[in-house]
Motif scaffolding. Structure first.
Motif, PDB file in Angstrom:
ATOM      1  N   THR A   8      89.913   7.990 -81.592  1.00  0.00           N
ATOM      2  CA  THR A   8      90.273   9.307 -82.142  1.00  0.00           C
ATOM      3  C   THR A   8      89.029  10.119 -82.471  1.00  0.00           C
ATOM      4  O   THR A   8      88.944  11.311 -82.152  1.00  0.00           O
ATOM      5  N   GLU A  11      87.357  11.308 -79.294  1.00  0.00           N
ATOM      6  CA  GLU A  11      88.083  12.442 -78.723  1.00  0.00           C
ATOM      7  C   GLU A  11      87.744  13.722 -79.478  1.00  0.00           C
ATOM      8  O   GLU A  11      87.440  14.751 -78.859  1.00  0.00           O
ATOM      9  N   ALA A  12      87.777  13.658 -80.798  1.00  0.00           N
ATOM     10  CA  ALA A  12      87.456  14.849 -81.596  1.00  0.00           C
ATOM     11  C   ALA A  12      86.045  15.333 -81.294  1.00  0.00           C
ATOM     12  O   ALA A  12      85.824  16.524 -81.035  1.00  0.00           O
ATOM     13  N   ARG A  13      85.082  14.408 -81.296  1.00  0.00           N
ATOM     14  CA  ARG A  13      83.681  14.785 -81.056  1.00  0.00           C
ATOM     15  C   ARG A  13      83.495  15.355 -79.650  1.00  0.00           C
ATOM     16  O   ARG A  13      82.766  16.325 -79.458  1.00  0.00           O
ATOM     17  N   TYR A  15      85.678  16.864 -77.626  1.00  0.00           N
ATOM     18  CA  TYR A  15      86.278  18.179 -77.423  1.00  0.00           C
ATOM     19  C   TYR A  15      85.554  19.267 -78.221  1.00  0.00           C
ATOM     20  O   TYR A  15      85.425  20.394 -77.743  1.00  0.00           O
ATOM     21  N   LEU A  39      81.521  15.763 -88.935  1.00  0.00           N
ATOM     22  CA  LEU A  39      82.240  14.560 -88.504  1.00  0.00           C
ATOM     23  C   LEU A  39      81.320  13.344 -88.548  1.00  0.00           C
ATOM     24  O   LEU A  39      81.726  12.263 -88.993  1.00  0.00           O
ATOM     25  N   ALA A  66      91.029  19.076 -79.935  1.00  0.00           N
ATOM     26  CA  ALA A  66      90.071  18.790 -81.006  1.00  0.00           C
ATOM     27  C   ALA A  66      90.757  18.867 -82.363  1.00  0.00           C
ATOM     28  O   ALA A  66      90.579  17.974 -83.209  1.00  0.00           O
ATOM     29  N   GLU A  67      91.545  19.892 -82.568  1.00  0.00           N
ATOM     30  CA  GLU A  67      92.255  20.064 -83.835  1.00  0.00           C
ATOM     31  C   GLU A  67      93.201  18.888 -84.092  1.00  0.00           C
ATOM     32  O   GLU A  67      93.231  18.323 -85.194  1.00  0.00           O
ATOM     33  N   SER A  68      93.938  18.499 -83.085  1.00  0.00           N
ATOM     34  CA  SER A  68      94.877  17.381 -83.216  1.00  0.00           C
ATOM     35  C   SER A  68      94.151  16.071 -83.527  1.00  0.00           C
ATOM     36  O   SER A  68      94.575  15.299 -84.397  1.00  0.00           O
ATOM     37  N   ALA A  69      93.050  15.823 -82.826  1.00  0.00           N
ATOM     38  CA  ALA A  69      92.290  14.590 -83.053  1.00  0.00           C
ATOM     39  C   ALA A  69      91.702  14.565 -84.457  1.00  0.00           C
ATOM     40  O   ALA A  69      91.715  13.523 -85.131  1.00  0.00           O
ATOM     41  N   ILE A  70      91.210  15.703 -84.925  1.00  0.00           N
ATOM     42  CA  ILE A  70      90.655  15.766 -86.282  1.00  0.00           C
ATOM     43  C   ILE A  70      91.762  15.508 -87.303  1.00  0.00           C
ATOM     44  O   ILE A  70      91.567  14.761 -88.271  1.00  0.00           O
TER      45      ILE A  70
END
Length: 99
Positions: A8, A11-13, A15, A39, A66-70
């Protein structure tokens, strides 16, 4: 850090990094980089590498993922307030990334 958490975070990083690369202005790019730094700070010395190759160039899709992963980081033990602060930083970066 468990594998699901690492995935997760990666993915955030990834995107957010892609958003920084595609930012329309220097200021927006800097703001996205600040999101990455935040992050990384939250996770100390444990953070996976970035992989931006093969990601879409559609900035709306990049932002949504990115928003969803965060948001999902809260499910892995990240403090909800820290998640909200990072999401606010992401919103601020997007606001600067206007033509």
């Amino acid at each position: 850090m468990l594998l699901a958490h690492a995935i997760t975070l990666a993915e955030a990083r990834s995107y957010v990094a892609a958003l920084a690369d595609l930012a329309r202005t220097f200021d927006a790019s800097v703001e996205y980089e600040r999101v990455l730094l935040q992050l990384d700070w939250i996770h100390g010395d444990e953070f996976p590498g970035l992989a931006t190759t093969g990601l879409t160039d559609d900035r709306d899709v990049l932002y949504a993922v990115a928003e969803s992963a965060i948001e999902d980081l809260a499910d892995h033990g990240v403090d909800a307030l820290q998640v909200e602060l990072v999401l606010d930083m992401l919103d601020a970066a997007r606001a600067r990334d206007v033509p």
